[in-house]
Design a protein around this motif. Sequence first.
Motif, PDB file in Angstrom:
ATOM      1  N   ALA A 110      -7.841  -1.227  -9.000  1.00 50.87           N
ATOM      2  CA  ALA A 110      -8.608  -0.158  -9.632  1.00 50.87           C
ATOM      3  C   ALA A 110      -9.205   0.809  -8.622  1.00 50.87           C
ATOM      4  O   ALA A 110      -9.675   1.885  -9.007  1.00 50.87           O
ATOM      5  CB  ALA A 110      -9.728  -0.754 -10.491  1.00 50.87           C
ATOM      6  N   GLY A 111      -9.195   0.475  -7.357  1.00 52.87           N
ATOM      7  CA  GLY A 111      -9.765   1.378  -6.356  1.00 52.87           C
ATOM      8  C   GLY A 111      -9.692   0.771  -4.972  1.00 52.87           C
ATOM      9  O   GLY A 111      -9.163  -0.332  -4.767  1.00 52.87           O
ATOM     10  N   VAL A 112     -10.233   1.518  -4.006  1.00 56.73           N
ATOM     11  CA  VAL A 112     -10.280   1.078  -2.618  1.00 56.73           C
ATOM     12  C   VAL A 112     -11.717   1.197  -2.125  1.00 56.73           C
ATOM     13  O   VAL A 112     -12.589   1.763  -2.794  1.00 56.73           O
ATOM     14  CB  VAL A 112      -9.322   1.910  -1.736  1.00 56.73           C
ATOM     15  CG1 VAL A 112      -7.878   1.651  -2.123  1.00 56.73           C
ATOM     16  CG2 VAL A 112      -9.649   3.391  -1.834  1.00 56.73           C
ATOM     17  N   LEU A 113     -11.966   0.678  -0.931  1.00 59.28           N
ATOM     18  CA  LEU A 113     -13.328   0.640  -0.401  1.00 59.28           C
ATOM     19  C   LEU A 113     -13.941   2.024  -0.268  1.00 59.28           C
ATOM     20  O   LEU A 113     -15.132   2.212  -0.534  1.00 59.28           O
ATOM     21  CB  LEU A 113     -13.331  -0.072   0.960  1.00 59.28           C
ATOM     22  CG  LEU A 113     -14.696  -0.204   1.643  1.00 59.28           C
ATOM     23  CD1 LEU A 113     -15.670  -0.995   0.767  1.00 59.28           C
ATOM     24  CD2 LEU A 113     -14.549  -0.869   2.997  1.00 59.28           C
ATOM     25  N   SER A 114     -13.143   3.016   0.127  1.00 60.94           N
ATOM     26  CA  SER A 114     -13.682   4.355   0.298  1.00 60.94           C
ATOM     27  C   SER A 114     -14.143   4.970  -1.019  1.00 60.94           C
ATOM     28  O   SER A 114     -14.853   5.975  -1.027  1.00 60.94           O
ATOM     29  CB  SER A 114     -12.634   5.264   0.954  1.00 60.94           C
ATOM     30  OG  SER A 114     -11.444   5.297   0.187  1.00 60.94           O
TER      31      SER A 114
ATOM     32  N   ASP B  19       0.848  -1.192   0.000  1.00 64.95           N
ATOM     33  CA  ASP B  19       0.000   0.000   0.000  1.00 64.95           C
ATOM     34  C   ASP B  19       0.888   1.249   0.000  1.00 64.95           C
ATOM     35  O   ASP B  19       1.620   1.490   0.965  1.00 64.95           O
ATOM     36  CB  ASP B  19      -0.909   0.004   1.231  1.00 64.95           C
ATOM     37  CG  ASP B  19      -1.818  -1.216   1.271  1.00 64.95           C
ATOM     38  OD1 ASP B  19      -2.142  -1.733   0.182  1.00 64.95           O
ATOM     39  OD2 ASP B  19      -2.192  -1.656   2.372  1.00 64.95           O
ATOM     40  N   PHE B  20       0.796   2.030  -1.078  1.00 63.02           N
ATOM     41  CA  PHE B  20       1.577   3.261  -1.233  1.00 63.02           C
ATOM     42  C   PHE B  20       0.640   4.458  -1.247  1.00 63.02           C
ATOM     43  O   PHE B  20      -0.530   4.351  -1.633  1.00 63.02           O
ATOM     44  CB  PHE B  20       2.356   3.239  -2.557  1.00 63.02           C
ATOM     45  CG  PHE B  20       3.582   2.367  -2.548  1.00 63.02           C
ATOM     46  CD1 PHE B  20       4.821   2.888  -2.234  1.00 63.02           C
ATOM     47  CD2 PHE B  20       3.488   1.021  -2.861  1.00 63.02           C
ATOM     48  CE1 PHE B  20       5.949   2.094  -2.239  1.00 63.02           C
ATOM     49  CE2 PHE B  20       4.607   0.217  -2.871  1.00 63.02           C
ATOM     50  CZ  PHE B  20       5.851   0.749  -2.557  1.00 63.02           C
ATOM     51  N   ARG B  21       1.178   5.613  -0.837  1.00 64.19           N
ATOM     52  CA  ARG B  21       0.424   6.848  -1.045  1.00 64.19           C
ATOM     53  C   ARG B  21       0.226   7.038  -2.539  1.00 64.19           C
ATOM     54  O   ARG B  21       1.140   6.827  -3.341  1.00 64.19           O
ATOM     55  CB  ARG B  21       1.176   8.035  -0.430  1.00 64.19           C
ATOM     56  CG  ARG B  21       1.180   8.036   1.099  1.00 64.19           C
ATOM     57  CD  ARG B  21       1.802   9.326   1.643  1.00 64.19           C
ATOM     58  NE  ARG B  21       3.205   9.439   1.274  1.00 64.19           N
ATOM     59  CZ  ARG B  21       4.209   8.899   1.967  1.00 64.19           C
ATOM     60  NH1 ARG B  21       3.953   8.201   3.058  1.00 64.19           N
ATOM     61  NH2 ARG B  21       5.455   9.056   1.567  1.00 64.19           N
ATOM     62  N   GLU B  22      -0.979   7.446  -2.931  1.00 63.30           N
ATOM     63  CA  GLU B  22      -1.317   7.471  -4.350  1.00 63.30           C
ATOM     64  C   GLU B  22      -0.399   8.376  -5.154  1.00 63.30           C
ATOM     65  O   GLU B  22      -0.111   8.106  -6.316  1.00 63.30           O
ATOM     66  CB  GLU B  22      -2.783   7.871  -4.543  1.00 63.30           C
ATOM     67  CG  GLU B  22      -3.175   9.168  -3.862  1.00 63.30           C
ATOM     68  CD  GLU B  22      -4.680   9.412  -3.980  1.00 63.30           C
ATOM     69  OE1 GLU B  22      -5.288   8.892  -4.926  1.00 63.30           O
ATOM     70  OE2 GLU B  22      -5.244  10.118  -3.124  1.00 63.30           O
ATOM     71  N   LYS B  23       0.090   9.450  -4.556  1.00 66.16           N
ATOM     72  CA  LYS B  23       0.980  10.334  -5.299  1.00 66.16           C
ATOM     73  C   LYS B  23       2.329   9.692  -5.559  1.00 66.16           C
ATOM     74  O   LYS B  23       3.057  10.105  -6.468  1.00 66.16           O
ATOM     75  CB  LYS B  23       1.163  11.664  -4.548  1.00 66.16           C
ATOM     76  CG  LYS B  23       1.866  11.562  -3.208  1.00 66.16           C
ATOM     77  CD  LYS B  23       1.890  12.915  -2.510  1.00 66.16           C
ATOM     78  CE  LYS B  23       2.604  12.846  -1.168  1.00 66.16           C
ATOM     79  NZ  LYS B  23       4.016  12.494  -1.314  1.00 66.16           N
TER      80      LYS B  23
END
Length: 353
Positions: free
Chosen positions: A274-278, A238-242
């Motif tokens: 492709a995405g996360v739960l939030s 898990d990485f910060r998206e930036k």
Amino acid sequence: MSPEQRFARWVRAAIVMFVILFAYFVVADAYMPVTPQARVLRDVTRVAPEVSGQVIDVTVDNNQHVETGDVLFRIDPEPFRIAVEKAELALEQARRDNAELDASLAEARAGLASARADAEELRRERQRVERLIQGGSISRQRYDEVVAEARAAEAAVDAAEAQVHSLEVQRGENGEDNLRLRQARNALDVARLDLARTEVRAEQPGWVSNLHLAKGDYVTAGSPVLARVGEAVDIVADFREKSLRHVGDEEPAWVALDALPGEVFAAHVVSEDAGVLSGQVIADGSLADIPTTDRWVRDAQRMRIHLAFDEAPATLPPTGARATVQLAPTDHGLSAWFARAQIGLMSWLHHVY
């Protein structure tokens, strides 16, 4: 040099060091990101029997390695053997029922032929009396009797045809494609399949885990009783998206396992979620739930990527093992060198914490 001058020099050095480290972390976060939020996952299959019954034998131990086709445990097969015999008897009975229907159908067709012959004879008789009554040679009563007999014969033909049709429908197709036989064979196949399923086997190689099954336990179809941990490895990080804006598939990476401090393993990026739960909105009829926070700087959103070892460790880590992942998403040799040094330092730190 006075103490005040030495202190000022140390302050300036600390400020310079802080600026250098700050600039390094900003650049590193973009071009050689690292995260300790990573795990090594292996496929886990919940093993459940497909039939219910009493366990008569458990052939494996907890944490034992099994190959495809190895028997894990057995369920009492006796009720299922009886079910197979019952299905075999039902198939035999279906064949006898078809034979009886064939005999009845032959008899009905013979009756139909006889009824048709009688009806034809009476039809000709009716034609004769119709000519005779016109000439006044027979009585009206005799004419009415012949007409009634002819109509009765036609009705008998219709009844015989209906009986033949009913028996043909009951009999169905001839040969092995007969519906009654297909149903009986299907029931027999199901019974044999259930009998085979009393031996629960490993579908894939792996390790038996969380085994709490003993002889005499009653198991229910569809209820898991143990887990199989497979050999396929998936590293999730898990990485910060930036930090992922320069990352693509097949990008090189390094992985340091907490269980193997001081060792670094080459890997590569396989895919990004492709995405996360939030980011999932469920249409449940409720209004939007907008989260609130009083923090000036919000937490960065983390996105998940999947990686694979270029060469797996000699001993596979257990599923859920912690890891640190270092990416090197650029072709610049200096950034790759710093990334390799960074993960090497992290792997040695695992000796301490």
